[in-house]
Write a protein that holds these residues in place. Structure first.
Motif, PDB file in Angstrom:
ATOM      1  N   GLU A 187     -11.986  33.807  26.114  1.00  0.00           N
ATOM      2  CA  GLU A 187     -10.588  33.076  25.812  1.00  0.00           C
ATOM      3  C   GLU A 187     -11.067  31.579  25.466  1.00  0.00           C
ATOM      4  OE1 GLU A 187      -7.749  33.435  28.611  1.00  0.00           O
ATOM      5  OE2 GLU A 187      -8.078  35.485  28.829  1.00  0.00           O
ATOM      6  N   THR A 188     -10.359  31.077  24.812  1.00  0.00           N
ATOM      7  CA  THR A 188     -10.852  29.500  24.559  1.00  0.00           C
ATOM      8  C   THR A 188     -10.076  28.686  25.673  1.00  0.00           C
ATOM      9  OG1 THR A 188     -10.405  30.184  22.019  1.00  0.00           O
ATOM     10  CG2 THR A 188     -10.360  27.588  22.879  1.00  0.00           C
ATOM     11  N   SER A 189     -10.934  27.926  26.149  1.00  0.00           N
ATOM     12  CA  SER A 189     -10.349  27.230  27.569  1.00  0.00           C
ATOM     13  C   SER A 189      -9.303  26.168  26.966  1.00  0.00           C
ATOM     14  CB  SER A 189     -11.342  26.440  27.942  1.00  0.00           C
ATOM     15  OG  SER A 189     -12.003  25.233  27.106  1.00  0.00           O
ATOM     16  N   PRO A 190      -8.517  25.781  27.810  1.00  0.00           N
ATOM     17  CA  PRO A 190      -7.386  24.983  27.711  1.00  0.00           C
ATOM     18  C   PRO A 190      -7.920  23.603  27.244  1.00  0.00           C
ATOM     19  CG  PRO A 190      -6.982  26.160  29.765  1.00  0.00           C
ATOM     20  CD  PRO A 190      -8.357  26.689  29.302  1.00  0.00           C
ATOM     21  N   VAL A 191      -8.920  23.461  27.648  1.00  0.00           N
ATOM     22  CA  VAL A 191      -9.562  21.772  27.538  1.00  0.00           C
ATOM     23  C   VAL A 191     -10.037  21.790  26.094  1.00  0.00           C
ATOM     24  CG1 VAL A 191     -11.458  20.358  28.067  1.00  0.00           C
ATOM     25  CG2 VAL A 191     -10.434  21.666  29.763  1.00  0.00           C
ATOM     26  N   LEU A 192     -10.561  22.893  25.421  1.00  0.00           N
ATOM     27  CA  LEU A 192     -10.854  23.050  24.169  1.00  0.00           C
ATOM     28  C   LEU A 192      -9.518  22.902  23.154  1.00  0.00           C
ATOM     29  CD1 LEU A 192     -13.855  25.588  23.847  1.00  0.00           C
ATOM     30  CD2 LEU A 192     -13.966  22.994  23.732  1.00  0.00           C
ATOM     31  N   LEU A 193      -8.459  23.521  23.669  1.00  0.00           N
ATOM     32  CA  LEU A 193      -7.257  23.634  22.873  1.00  0.00           C
ATOM     33  C   LEU A 193      -6.801  22.150  22.868  1.00  0.00           C
ATOM     34  CD1 LEU A 193      -5.740  26.915  24.206  1.00  0.00           C
ATOM     35  CD2 LEU A 193      -6.650  26.367  21.674  1.00  0.00           C
ATOM     36  N   GLN A 194      -6.974  21.686  23.930  1.00  0.00           N
ATOM     37  CA  GLN A 194      -6.333  20.092  24.143  1.00  0.00           C
ATOM     38  C   GLN A 194      -7.213  19.306  23.117  1.00  0.00           C
ATOM     39  OE1 GLN A 194      -6.012  19.245  28.098  1.00  0.00           O
ATOM     40  NE2 GLN A 194      -3.942  19.761  28.472  1.00  0.00           N
ATOM     41  N   MET A 195      -8.366  19.402  22.971  1.00  0.00           N
ATOM     42  CA  MET A 195      -9.374  18.670  22.296  1.00  0.00           C
ATOM     43  C   MET A 195      -8.863  18.897  20.897  1.00  0.00           C
ATOM     44  SD  MET A 195     -13.128  18.574  24.195  1.00  0.00           S
ATOM     45  CE  MET A 195     -13.631  17.442  22.795  1.00  0.00           C
ATOM     46  N   ASP A 196      -8.722  20.113  20.343  1.00  0.00           N
ATOM     47  CA  ASP A 196      -8.504  20.663  18.917  1.00  0.00           C
ATOM     48  C   ASP A 196      -7.207  19.908  18.695  1.00  0.00           C
ATOM     49  OD1 ASP A 196     -10.784  21.971  18.813  1.00  0.00           O
ATOM     50  OD2 ASP A 196      -9.913  24.073  19.038  1.00  0.00           O
ATOM     51  N   SER A 197      -6.288  19.919  19.527  1.00  0.00           N
ATOM     52  CA  SER A 197      -4.975  19.279  19.273  1.00  0.00           C
ATOM     53  C   SER A 197      -5.117  17.604  19.147  1.00  0.00           C
ATOM     54  CB  SER A 197      -4.078  19.564  20.343  1.00  0.00           C
ATOM     55  OG  SER A 197      -2.758  18.926  20.356  1.00  0.00           O
ATOM     56  N   LEU A 198      -5.807  17.178  20.234  1.00  0.00           N
ATOM     57  CA  LEU A 198      -6.160  15.630  19.945  1.00  0.00           C
ATOM     58  C   LEU A 198      -6.817  15.428  18.696  1.00  0.00           C
ATOM     59  CD1 LEU A 198      -5.929  13.093  21.646  1.00  0.00           C
ATOM     60  CD2 LEU A 198      -7.892  13.573  22.580  1.00  0.00           C
ATOM     61  N   GLU A 199      -7.675  16.001  18.206  1.00  0.00           N
ATOM     62  CA  GLU A 199      -8.435  15.940  17.011  1.00  0.00           C
ATOM     63  C   GLU A 199      -7.553  16.012  15.927  1.00  0.00           C
ATOM     64  OE1 GLU A 199     -12.152  17.637  14.629  1.00  0.00           O
ATOM     65  OE2 GLU A 199     -11.787  18.448  16.442  1.00  0.00           O
ATOM     66  N   ALA A 200      -6.718  16.965  15.854  1.00  0.00           N
ATOM     67  CA  ALA A 200      -5.434  16.981  14.783  1.00  0.00           C
ATOM     68  C   ALA A 200      -4.739  15.855  14.651  1.00  0.00           C
ATOM     69  CB  ALA A 200      -4.945  18.379  14.959  1.00  0.00           C
ATOM     70  N   LYS A 201      -4.388  15.460  15.846  1.00  0.00           N
ATOM     71  CA  LYS A 201      -3.367  14.341  15.834  1.00  0.00           C
ATOM     72  C   LYS A 201      -4.288  13.159  15.332  1.00  0.00           C
ATOM     73  CE  LYS A 201      -0.303  15.935  19.694  1.00  0.00           C
ATOM     74  NZ  LYS A 201      -0.120  15.660  21.052  1.00  0.00           N
ATOM     75  N   ALA A 202      -5.664  12.837  15.959  1.00  0.00           N
ATOM     76  CA  ALA A 202      -6.276  11.788  15.190  1.00  0.00           C
ATOM     77  C   ALA A 202      -6.597  11.750  13.847  1.00  0.00           C
ATOM     78  CB  ALA A 202      -7.628  11.753  15.983  1.00  0.00           C
ATOM     79  N   PHE A 203      -6.643  12.888  13.159  1.00  0.00           N
ATOM     80  CA  PHE A 203      -6.830  13.083  11.776  1.00  0.00           C
ATOM     81  C   PHE A 203      -5.411  12.593  11.158  1.00  0.00           C
ATOM     82  CE2 PHE A 203      -6.683  15.458   7.968  1.00  0.00           C
ATOM     83  CZ  PHE A 203      -7.919  14.898   7.519  1.00  0.00           C
ATOM     84  N   ARG A 204      -4.417  13.037  11.608  1.00  0.00           N
ATOM     85  CA  ARG A 204      -3.075  12.784  11.042  1.00  0.00           C
ATOM     86  C   ARG A 204      -2.810  11.189  11.244  1.00  0.00           C
ATOM     87  NH1 ARG A 204      -1.387  17.558  13.426  1.00  0.00           N
ATOM     88  NH2 ARG A 204      -0.382  16.314  15.212  1.00  0.00           N
ATOM     89  N   LEU A 205      -3.359  10.824  12.419  1.00  0.00           N
ATOM     90  CA  LEU A 205      -3.069   9.412  12.468  1.00  0.00           C
ATOM     91  C   LEU A 205      -3.956   8.475  11.611  1.00  0.00           C
ATOM     92  CD1 LEU A 205      -1.657   7.211  13.979  1.00  0.00           C
ATOM     93  CD2 LEU A 205      -3.598   7.144  15.753  1.00  0.00           C
ATOM     94  N   ALA A 206      -5.153   8.925  11.362  1.00  0.00           N
ATOM     95  CA  ALA A 206      -5.849   8.180  10.451  1.00  0.00           C
ATOM     96  C   ALA A 206      -5.241   8.147   8.893  1.00  0.00           C
ATOM     97  CB  ALA A 206      -7.515   8.867  10.587  1.00  0.00           C
ATOM     98  N   GLU A 207      -4.721   9.544   8.619  1.00  0.00           N
ATOM     99  CA  GLU A 207      -4.331   9.733   7.200  1.00  0.00           C
ATOM    100  C   GLU A 207      -2.840   8.515   7.107  1.00  0.00           C
ATOM    101  OE1 GLU A 207      -3.081  13.876   7.065  1.00  0.00           O
ATOM    102  OE2 GLU A 207      -5.200  14.163   5.973  1.00  0.00           O
ATOM    103  N   MET A 208      -2.162   8.645   8.336  1.00  0.00           N
ATOM    104  CA  MET A 208      -1.244   7.624   8.367  1.00  0.00           C
ATOM    105  C   MET A 208      -1.417   6.331   8.133  1.00  0.00           C
ATOM    106  SD  MET A 208       1.286   9.367  11.320  1.00  0.00           S
ATOM    107  CE  MET A 208       2.496   7.884  11.339  1.00  0.00           C
ATOM    108  N   VAL A 209      -2.385   5.926   8.615  1.00  0.00           N
ATOM    109  CA  VAL A 209      -3.097   4.495   8.631  1.00  0.00           C
ATOM    110  C   VAL A 209      -3.747   4.134   7.083  1.00  0.00           C
ATOM    111  CG1 VAL A 209      -5.272   2.849   9.213  1.00  0.00           C
ATOM    112  CG2 VAL A 209      -3.707   4.173  10.994  1.00  0.00           C
ATOM    113  N   HIS A 210      -4.253   5.116   6.603  1.00  0.00           N
ATOM    114  CA  HIS A 210      -4.639   5.093   5.289  1.00  0.00           C
ATOM    115  C   HIS A 210      -3.633   4.683   4.257  1.00  0.00           C
ATOM    116  CE1 HIS A 210      -7.334   5.447   1.790  1.00  0.00           C
ATOM    117  NE2 HIS A 210      -6.216   6.329   1.414  1.00  0.00           N
TER     118      HIS A 210
END
Length: 119
Positions: free
Chosen positions: A3-26
């Motif tokens: 099973e994927t650990s909850p920490v990895l899921l949170q990191m994936d979610s955080l990474e996706a949010k960071a990517f969207r935030l970078a797109e918004m900044v651009h």
């Protein structure tokens, strides 16, 4: 099965949010650049219009000066009808009539030349 650990899921979610935030900044930076270009264009247009207003005001002052400096005889009725109706015109009245007509024609020519310069 792993099973994927909850920490990895949170990191994936955080990474996706960071990517969207970078797109918004651009996208925000692109919008800022576009607005700065539009601002510069509007500033050039404002300067152009200000210059045009100044030019029109100067022309208005020149016209007012022309009106104020024009000979008073143009605004007063003259004795032209009497001269024209008098069948026994002497040389002096004929010369006076010619002089007045010449002055009128010259003033009209100046007005026409000035108006043609405006367009």
């Amino acid at each position: 099965m792993s099973e994927t650990s909850p920490v990895l899921l949170q990191m994936d979610s955080l990474e996706a949010k960071a990517f969207r935030l970078a797109e918004m900044v651009h996208a925000g930076r692109q919008r800022i650049l576009a607005l700065e270009l539009e601002k510069a264009e509007l500033e050039r247009e404002r300067i152009k219009l200000t210059n045009e207003v100044t030019k029109q005001q100067n022309q208005l002052r020149q016209l007012e000066k022309m009106v104020n400096n024009s000979p008073k005889e143009f605004s007063k009725p003259t004795n032209i009808p009497k001269i024209v109706n008098n069948k026994h015109n002497d040389a002096e009245t004929t010369a006076e009539l010619k002089q007045q007509l010449t002055a009128y024609i010259e003033e009209l020519d100046r007005c026409i030349a000035y108006l043609s310069d405006l367009s």
